[in-house]
Design a protein around this motif. Sequence first.
Motif, mmCIF file in Angstrom:
data_model
loop_
_atom_site.group_PDB
_atom_site.id
_atom_site.type_symbol
_atom_site.label_atom_id
_atom_site.label_comp_id
_atom_site.label_asym_id
_atom_site.label_seq_id
_atom_site.Cartn_x
_atom_site.Cartn_y
_atom_site.Cartn_z
ATOM 1 N N CYS A 82 -9.864 -46.300 -19.690
ATOM 2 C CA CYS A 82 -9.209 -46.306 -18.378
ATOM 3 C C CYS A 82 -10.252 -46.776 -17.354
ATOM 4 O O CYS A 82 -11.450 -46.816 -17.641
ATOM 5 C CB CYS A 82 -8.747 -44.884 -18.081
ATOM 6 N N GLU A 83 -9.816 -47.095 -16.161
ATOM 7 C CA GLU A 83 -10.726 -47.467 -15.070
ATOM 8 C C GLU A 83 -11.855 -46.444 -14.892
ATOM 9 O O GLU A 83 -12.959 -46.793 -14.494
ATOM 10 C CB GLU A 83 -9.959 -47.545 -13.752
ATOM 11 N N CYS A 84 -11.546 -45.188 -15.156
ATOM 12 C CA CYS A 84 -12.512 -44.114 -14.930
ATOM 13 C C CYS A 84 -13.390 -43.846 -16.147
ATOM 14 O O CYS A 84 -14.228 -42.955 -16.127
ATOM 15 C CB CYS A 84 -11.774 -42.839 -14.542
ATOM 16 N N HIS A 109 -3.327 -41.861 -15.236
ATOM 17 C CA HIS A 109 -4.039 -42.250 -14.011
ATOM 18 C C HIS A 109 -3.417 -43.465 -13.327
ATOM 19 O O HIS A 109 -4.078 -44.155 -12.562
ATOM 20 C CB HIS A 109 -5.519 -42.520 -14.320
ATOM 21 N N HIS A 113 -5.266 -45.297 -10.051
ATOM 22 C CA HIS A 113 -5.977 -46.571 -10.200
ATOM 23 C C HIS A 113 -5.230 -47.786 -9.654
ATOM 24 O O HIS A 113 -5.783 -48.877 -9.595
ATOM 25 C CB HIS A 113 -6.356 -46.806 -11.667
#
Length: 319
Positions: A82-84, A109, A113
């Motif tokens: 994920c982006e995180c 998310h 995001h």
Amino acid sequence: MKQILTKEERDDYMKGLDAEQKDFIQNHVRRGKKTTFANFMAKDKGIVLPEDTDSEEIEHLLEEWVLEDYIDNGYVNAETPCECGRPLRYQYVVKHNRTKEQRTFGITHFEEHTGLPAEIVKDIKSGFQKIDYEMDDLLVKLHQGWSLNESLPNIPEDYTFPKDIQKHLDVNVPLLDRQIHRLRHVGEEIPRREVTEEIKEETIPASQSFYEAQEPDPINLFSEEEMPAPKNEKDLQMYVLAPKYRDAVIGYLEDGVTSARVICELLIKNNSAPKGRYTYSERPKIYVSVCFYLDLLVSRGQATHIGSLNLDDRYYKLT
Ligand SMILES: [Zn+2]
């Protein structure tokens, strides 16, 4: 009550399929999610399109996020985060149509995001879930040995199935409930009254109400000189698309737009065409004259129809 599968059951049922069936179902989910995403993004702009409008068509109307891809990596994989940074199995990839910025995230998310409003995210998520349930429906039917004959015993042998349904049959994938529903009267002699009545109401409005509804901008839509021999002048006027929109229509066809409904929405968005919609179907009122103009192009040999003609939408391309 429909059977909803667990992740493990899904994987398990999937394993029993041949490569073509597996591919078909994965593609169905991917396309379904792209279409759902595009449809809700359009709806947020007040644009209403038939549910089965292809995402590529709708994306001509969207300046912001489009769902570029949906990937099932098969297992939770640190290589596909994920982006995180959280590792993912199911990846959503969105791209911003204007800035070309790309984001990758997992469903939990989604809102964080993309920065999309919570309401739209909620709608899109439930749309995605509907697609996952459709996949379950197909997998369960496959598992239980679904057959066309048992499900729809009245279909004549020489029946020509609609394209989307034929695609399922070609790769031995069961039909979705909504497809079965569409075929439920095939092989019976039943007049299709609902459809003819809707055509009467929406394409040949003999009443004054249509013109009253058009009141703020009644002249622009119709051209005086192209009016056919008037038996009932007012009825005929509405079939004619004003000259100022015609080049735009051809321009959209040149850009690869094929859906008449999407062309109407583009005319409203970019060419200040009248915004009026029919209350029940939410089809733009200019749809009728746009279709007549497109049919005129067909009769001149400048364009052709793609697929079958129906009331909800029609598809064209330049020759
Ligand atoms: Zn995240």
